[in-house]
Design a protein around this motif. Sequence first.
Motif, PDB file in Angstrom:
ATOM      1  N   ARG A   1       0.839  -1.196   0.000  1.00 60.14           N
ATOM      2  CA  ARG A   1       0.000   0.000   0.000  1.00 60.14           C
ATOM      3  C   ARG A   1       0.874   1.245   0.000  1.00 60.14           C
ATOM      4  NH1 ARG A   1      -4.463  -0.149   4.283  1.00 60.14           N
ATOM      5  NH2 ARG A   1      -2.696   0.003   5.673  1.00 60.14           N
TER       6      ARG A   1
ATOM      7  N   TRP B   1      -2.189   4.660   6.508  1.00 59.29           N
ATOM      8  CA  TRP B   1      -3.438   4.994   7.188  1.00 59.29           C
ATOM      9  C   TRP B   1      -3.180   5.092   8.672  1.00 59.29           C
ATOM     10  CZ3 TRP B   1      -7.505   1.151   4.810  1.00 59.29           C
ATOM     11  CH2 TRP B   1      -7.749   1.513   3.481  1.00 59.29           C
TER      12      TRP B   1
ATOM     13  N   GLN C   1      -4.871   4.691  11.577  1.00 58.32           N
ATOM     14  CA  GLN C   1      -6.156   4.104  11.932  1.00 58.32           C
ATOM     15  C   GLN C   1      -6.825   4.733  13.150  1.00 58.32           C
ATOM     16  OE1 GLN C   1      -5.271  -0.114  11.876  1.00 58.32           O
ATOM     17  NE2 GLN C   1      -6.167  -0.276   9.841  1.00 58.32           N
TER      18      GLN C   1
ATOM     19  N   GLY D   1     -11.471   1.536   6.307  1.00 58.95           N
ATOM     20  CA  GLY D   1     -10.713   2.545   5.577  1.00 58.95           C
ATOM     21  C   GLY D   1     -11.307   3.913   5.816  1.00 58.95           C
TER      22      GLY D   1
END
Length: 179
Positions: free
Chosen positions: A73, A77, A79, A169
């Motif tokens: 990826r 991210w 999270q 996501g």
Amino acid sequence: MTDTFGTPSRRGFLGLALGAGAFGLAGAGKAAPRQVKTNANILILGAGAAGAALANRLIERLDGAAITLVDGRREHWYQPGFSLIAAGLKPARYSVSQTTDWLPSDVTLKQDWAANIDPEARKVALAGGEVLSYDYLIVATGLSLDHDAIEGFSLDMVGQDGIGALYAGPDYAAKTWQA
């Protein structure tokens, strides 16, 4: 504290806490820990918070190590930020950055997925066919969400009829807020 050591007070606790904070700040100007000379080839699978943090720590402490991160990826991210997005406090892109933003220039990033680990040969095959060798392997791939295991659920449902999915996501966290 109070006049007697064994009887705590709020004032004594605050004094102790302030003293500990001052003590910690006094050490803030210390020199970085001594580097260790090595020619180790270190391979880290996963460039999330754990993998990126470890790569940064190792590059700081190891002089001469070759450190490679593998993660397919491109985006990193954050999270914990998904909860702020799902609560409507932040926009969907708030918790998204580029993985390379978090890595020192001395760390090599392979933007591919690990497909196979051969611990006896000390090699990792990537999904694209490249094979990487290592002296030390760190697996920090995090977890995989399996939404398909939830009977009757599909990510297509998120944002409708009050259905949300916080960690699927940033876009799903935003749809959760919309719901």
